[in-house]
Write a protein that holds these residues in place. Sequence first.
Motif, PDB file in Angstrom:
ATOM      1  N   GLY A  88      44.112 -23.889  27.914  1.00  0.00           N
ATOM      2  CA  GLY A  88      45.018 -23.257  28.867  1.00  0.00           C
ATOM      3  C   GLY A  88      46.191 -22.613  28.137  1.00  0.00           C
ATOM      4  O   GLY A  88      46.396 -22.818  26.948  1.00  0.00           O
ATOM      5  N   GLY A  89      46.960 -21.803  28.853  1.00  0.00           N
ATOM      6  CA  GLY A  89      48.114 -21.164  28.244  1.00  0.00           C
ATOM      7  C   GLY A  89      48.540 -19.934  29.011  1.00  0.00           C
ATOM      8  O   GLY A  89      48.019 -19.639  30.092  1.00  0.00           O
ATOM      9  N   THR A  90      49.481 -19.236  28.455  1.00  0.00           N
ATOM     10  CA  THR A  90      50.016 -18.028  29.069  1.00  0.00           C
ATOM     11  C   THR A  90      49.806 -16.857  28.129  1.00  0.00           C
ATOM     12  O   THR A  90      50.093 -16.949  26.940  1.00  0.00           O
ATOM     13  N   LYS A 121      52.584 -11.352  32.981  1.00  0.00           N
ATOM     14  CA  LYS A 121      51.946 -12.447  32.249  1.00  0.00           C
ATOM     15  C   LYS A 121      50.773 -12.977  33.066  1.00  0.00           C
ATOM     16  O   LYS A 121      50.697 -12.780  34.283  1.00  0.00           O
ATOM     17  N   VAL A 122      49.871 -13.659  32.368  1.00  0.00           N
ATOM     18  CA  VAL A 122      48.721 -14.291  33.011  1.00  0.00           C
ATOM     19  C   VAL A 122      48.687 -15.736  32.543  1.00  0.00           C
ATOM     20  O   VAL A 122      48.717 -16.004  31.340  1.00  0.00           O
ATOM     21  N   ARG A 123      48.639 -16.643  33.498  1.00  0.00           N
ATOM     22  CA  ARG A 123      48.501 -18.074  33.176  1.00  0.00           C
ATOM     23  C   ARG A 123      47.037 -18.463  33.341  1.00  0.00           C
ATOM     24  O   ARG A 123      46.449 -18.228  34.388  1.00  0.00           O
ATOM     25  N   ILE A 124      46.493 -19.050  32.314  1.00  0.00           N
ATOM     26  CA  ILE A 124      45.109 -19.522  32.327  1.00  0.00           C
ATOM     27  C   ILE A 124      45.152 -21.047  32.390  1.00  0.00           C
ATOM     28  O   ILE A 124      45.763 -21.685  31.529  1.00  0.00           O
ATOM     29  N   ARG A 125      44.518 -21.614  33.388  1.00  0.00           N
ATOM     30  CA  ARG A 125      44.475 -23.076  33.472  1.00  0.00           C
ATOM     31  C   ARG A 125      43.437 -23.613  32.491  1.00  0.00           C
ATOM     32  O   ARG A 125      42.423 -22.955  32.216  1.00  0.00           O
TER      33      ARG A 125
END
Length: 154
Positions: A88-90, A121-125
Amino acid sequence: MSFEVQGSIDAMLREVRALQPARLTLALNRQWSEDAAERLRDNVGGGPGTRYLRARSGSTRSRVRATFNASGGSLSVSGPGTEIQEEGGTILPRNGKYLTFRLYAAGDGAVATGPWIRTRKVRIRARHMVRDAAQDALRELGDHLNSTLGGNPN
């Protein structure tokens, strides 16, 4: 696993030596790594029903690697985006204020045809596909041990 030996310590040691612990460990590590790799391949290329990734080109599935030796085993997958999918991350833009990308529409192959998105931004779980495959394979280790010792798997 338990040993049922009545009598002397010598009888118990003969029983342990008969199991050939080094060969048993290597066999278990091999079985775990093969099982975990197959589970991970299913996780990253299992089609629309998978809870991890939907396969488009199959390149991530082909990059699954499992290795083993007498000390243990390891499981990994490489390729673009696999680390952020696992942990995960941004994702932030490198140049400018916005990320611009195209979404995949239903039925798309390797090329996206969906709408364009512009965002800061895109947050990926985290999906933990590698961790889950390794843990699921670890749960089956008892069955692998039983089959290696010549018993019937549950």
